[in-house]
Design a protein around this motif. Structure first.
Motif, PDB file in Angstrom:
ATOM      1  N   LYS A  29      -1.257  -7.396  -3.967  1.00 27.16           N
ATOM      2  CA  LYS A  29      -1.437  -6.101  -3.321  1.00 27.16           C
ATOM      3  C   LYS A  29      -1.855  -6.339  -1.880  1.00 27.16           C
ATOM      4  O   LYS A  29      -2.647  -7.250  -1.598  1.00 27.16           O
ATOM      5  N   HIS A  30      -1.332  -5.492  -0.974  1.00 30.66           N
ATOM      6  CA  HIS A  30      -1.770  -5.577   0.414  1.00 30.66           C
ATOM      7  C   HIS A  30      -1.474  -4.263   1.123  1.00 30.66           C
ATOM      8  O   HIS A  30      -0.743  -3.410   0.621  1.00 30.66           O
ATOM      9  N   SER A  31      -2.056  -4.111   2.284  1.00 30.10           N
ATOM     10  CA  SER A  31      -1.788  -2.966   3.138  1.00 30.10           C
ATOM     11  C   SER A  31      -0.667  -3.340   4.085  1.00 30.10           C
ATOM     12  O   SER A  31      -0.623  -4.465   4.582  1.00 30.10           O
ATOM     13  N   ILE A  32       0.250  -2.395   4.329  1.00 26.07           N
ATOM     14  CA  ILE A  32       1.322  -2.708   5.285  1.00 26.07           C
ATOM     15  C   ILE A  32       0.831  -2.567   6.719  1.00 26.07           C
ATOM     16  O   ILE A  32       1.515  -2.951   7.650  1.00 26.07           O
ATOM     17  N   ASN A  33      -0.385  -2.057   6.894  1.00 26.92           N
ATOM     18  CA  ASN A  33      -1.018  -1.983   8.207  1.00 26.92           C
ATOM     19  C   ASN A  33      -1.423  -3.404   8.600  1.00 26.92           C
ATOM     20  O   ASN A  33      -2.267  -4.023   7.963  1.00 26.92           O
ATOM     21  N   GLN A  34      -0.840  -3.927   9.660  1.00 30.68           N
ATOM     22  CA  GLN A  34      -1.076  -5.314  10.050  1.00 30.68           C
ATOM     23  C   GLN A  34      -2.519  -5.593  10.448  1.00 30.68           C
ATOM     24  O   GLN A  34      -2.953  -6.733  10.445  1.00 30.68           O
ATOM     25  N   LYS A  35      -3.285  -4.580  10.775  1.00 25.11           N
ATOM     26  CA  LYS A  35      -4.675  -4.778  11.178  1.00 25.11           C
ATOM     27  C   LYS A  35      -5.625  -4.856   9.989  1.00 25.11           C
ATOM     28  O   LYS A  35      -6.777  -5.228  10.136  1.00 25.11           O
ATOM     29  N   ASP A  36      -5.155  -4.488   8.791  1.00 29.54           N
ATOM     30  CA  ASP A  36      -6.014  -4.464   7.610  1.00 29.54           C
ATOM     31  C   ASP A  36      -5.690  -5.639   6.701  1.00 29.54           C
ATOM     32  O   ASP A  36      -4.780  -5.590   5.894  1.00 29.54           O
TER      33      ASP A  36
ATOM     34  N   TRP B  23       8.173  -5.631 -10.496  1.00 31.77           N
ATOM     35  CA  TRP B  23       7.879  -4.205 -10.619  1.00 31.77           C
ATOM     36  C   TRP B  23       6.985  -3.792  -9.456  1.00 31.77           C
ATOM     37  O   TRP B  23       6.025  -4.494  -9.137  1.00 31.77           O
ATOM     38  N   GLN B  24       7.296  -2.669  -8.832  1.00 33.91           N
ATOM     39  CA  GLN B  24       6.473  -2.163  -7.733  1.00 33.91           C
ATOM     40  C   GLN B  24       5.599  -1.022  -8.242  1.00 33.91           C
ATOM     41  O   GLN B  24       6.092  -0.079  -8.857  1.00 33.91           O
ATOM     42  N   LEU B  25       4.302  -1.118  -7.954  1.00 29.83           N
ATOM     43  CA  LEU B  25       3.361  -0.083  -8.365  1.00 29.83           C
ATOM     44  C   LEU B  25       3.601   1.176  -7.536  1.00 29.83           C
ATOM     45  O   LEU B  25       3.686   1.118  -6.311  1.00 29.83           O
ATOM     46  N   VAL B  26       3.726   2.303  -8.235  1.00 29.16           N
ATOM     47  CA  VAL B  26       3.950   3.593  -7.579  1.00 29.16           C
ATOM     48  C   VAL B  26       2.645   4.378  -7.496  1.00 29.16           C
ATOM     49  O   VAL B  26       2.322   4.967  -6.474  1.00 29.16           O
ATOM     50  N   SER B  27       1.876   4.357  -8.598  1.00 31.95           N
ATOM     51  CA  SER B  27       0.591   5.059  -8.603  1.00 31.95           C
ATOM     52  C   SER B  27      -0.325   4.423  -9.641  1.00 31.95           C
ATOM     53  O   SER B  27       0.127   3.807 -10.598  1.00 31.95           O
ATOM     54  N   SER B  28      -1.614   4.609  -9.404  1.00 35.45           N
ATOM     55  CA  SER B  28      -2.634   4.089 -10.307  1.00 35.45           C
ATOM     56  C   SER B  28      -3.734   5.132 -10.448  1.00 35.45           C
ATOM     57  O   SER B  28      -4.244   5.632  -9.438  1.00 35.45           O
ATOM     58  N   THR B  29      -4.075   5.445 -11.689  1.00 37.18           N
ATOM     59  CA  THR B  29      -5.177   6.370 -11.945  1.00 37.18           C
ATOM     60  C   THR B  29      -6.277   5.613 -12.671  1.00 37.18           C
ATOM     61  O   THR B  29      -6.028   4.946 -13.677  1.00 37.18           O
TER      62      THR B  29
ATOM     63  N   SER C 264     -11.821  10.871 -12.473  1.00 35.33           N
ATOM     64  CA  SER C 264     -10.525  10.220 -12.269  1.00 35.33           C
ATOM     65  C   SER C 264     -10.183  10.156 -10.787  1.00 35.33           C
ATOM     66  O   SER C 264     -10.458  11.090 -10.036  1.00 35.33           O
ATOM     67  N   LYS C 265      -9.577   9.033 -10.414  1.00 37.74           N
ATOM     68  CA  LYS C 265      -9.127   8.841  -9.034  1.00 37.74           C
ATOM     69  C   LYS C 265      -7.715   8.265  -9.086  1.00 37.74           C
ATOM     70  O   LYS C 265      -7.466   7.268  -9.768  1.00 37.74           O
ATOM     71  N   THR C 266      -6.793   8.902  -8.360  1.00 39.76           N
ATOM     72  CA  THR C 266      -5.415   8.428  -8.317  1.00 39.76           C
ATOM     73  C   THR C 266      -5.119   7.871  -6.924  1.00 39.76           C
ATOM     74  O   THR C 266      -5.457   8.488  -5.923  1.00 39.76           O
ATOM     75  N   VAL C 267      -4.512   6.696  -6.902  1.00 37.38           N
ATOM     76  CA  VAL C 267      -4.107   6.062  -5.646  1.00 37.38           C
ATOM     77  C   VAL C 267      -2.589   6.037  -5.609  1.00 37.38           C
ATOM     78  O   VAL C 267      -1.935   5.598  -6.567  1.00 37.38           O
ATOM     79  N   ASP C 268      -2.027   6.511  -4.502  1.00 37.39           N
ATOM     80  CA  ASP C 268      -0.584   6.524  -4.273  1.00 37.39           C
ATOM     81  C   ASP C 268      -0.203   5.223  -3.569  1.00 37.39           C
ATOM     82  O   ASP C 268      -0.748   4.896  -2.519  1.00 37.39           O
ATOM     83  N   TYR C 269       0.713   4.483  -4.156  1.00 41.45           N
ATOM     84  CA  TYR C 269       1.145   3.209  -3.570  1.00 41.45           C
ATOM     85  C   TYR C 269       2.491   3.343  -2.864  1.00 41.45           C
ATOM     86  O   TYR C 269       3.224   2.381  -2.714  1.00 41.45           O
ATOM     87  N   LYS C 270       2.815   4.549  -2.414  1.00 42.68           N
ATOM     88  CA  LYS C 270       4.071   4.759  -1.683  1.00 42.68           C
ATOM     89  C   LYS C 270       3.833   4.761  -0.178  1.00 42.68           C
ATOM     90  O   LYS C 270       4.770   4.822   0.596  1.00 42.68           O
TER      91      LYS C 270
END
Length: 151
Positions: free
Chosen positions: A72-79, A35-41, A48-54
């Motif tokens: 979980k990871h960032s697709i930014n190769q520098k992070d 399952w791929q996470l789409v959003s998390s509140t 409340s804080k919502t994070v978009d995982y798209k």
């Protein structure tokens, strides 16, 4: 008469046990997979804080019959600081989903049990519940929305 009652009770017990096992098996069959996470509140102290995982952040959660794992990871190769992973065992009975976190980078979380309500509607899974880890100073409600990854 006693024998008839005993046989009737035995039959009813066997039927109820087999129905419960079948129900639990069907629910676990629905959750199995990736399952791929789409959003998390996250709601903490009334905020409340919502994070978009798209976008830059990506997270998956994988279930088999008895265990889960998440990454979980960032697709930014520098992070490389946003990498996170963990896993453990779970139980799902009706919409009551319980995780026993066995592996995590922060040892304060290991061995903790988390209770959630879980709904699955076709390819969408929603998990909602409380994350409370006193040693880590965490006490919050989370709502996570996942989409099933197609093979």
């Amino acid at each position: 008469m006693r024998l008839t009652i005993l046989l009737l009770l035995s039959t009813l017990t066997l039927i109820s046990c087999s129905e419960k096992s079948k129900s639990e098996k069907d629910l676990n069959a629905d959750i199995k997979g990736t399952w791929q996470l789409v959003s998390s509140t996250t709601t903490e102290n009334g905020l409340s804080k919502t994070v978009d995982y798209k976008g830059e952040l990506k997270m998956i959660k994988i279930f088999n019959a008895t265990h889960f794992a998440f990454m979980k990871h960032s697709i930014n190769q520098k992070d490389s600081t946003s990498f996170d992973a963990g896993g453990g065992s779970f139980k799902l009975i009706n919409d009551d989903y319980t995780e026993q976190l066995e592996y995590y980078k922060d040892k304060n979380w290991e061995g903790k049990t988390f209770n959630f309500k879980l709904t699955i509607n076709q390819d969408t899974l929603i998990q909602k519940g409380v994350e409370k880890v006193e040693k880590a100073g965490v006490d919050r409600v989370i709502t996570e929305k996942y989409i099933k990854v197609k093979n």
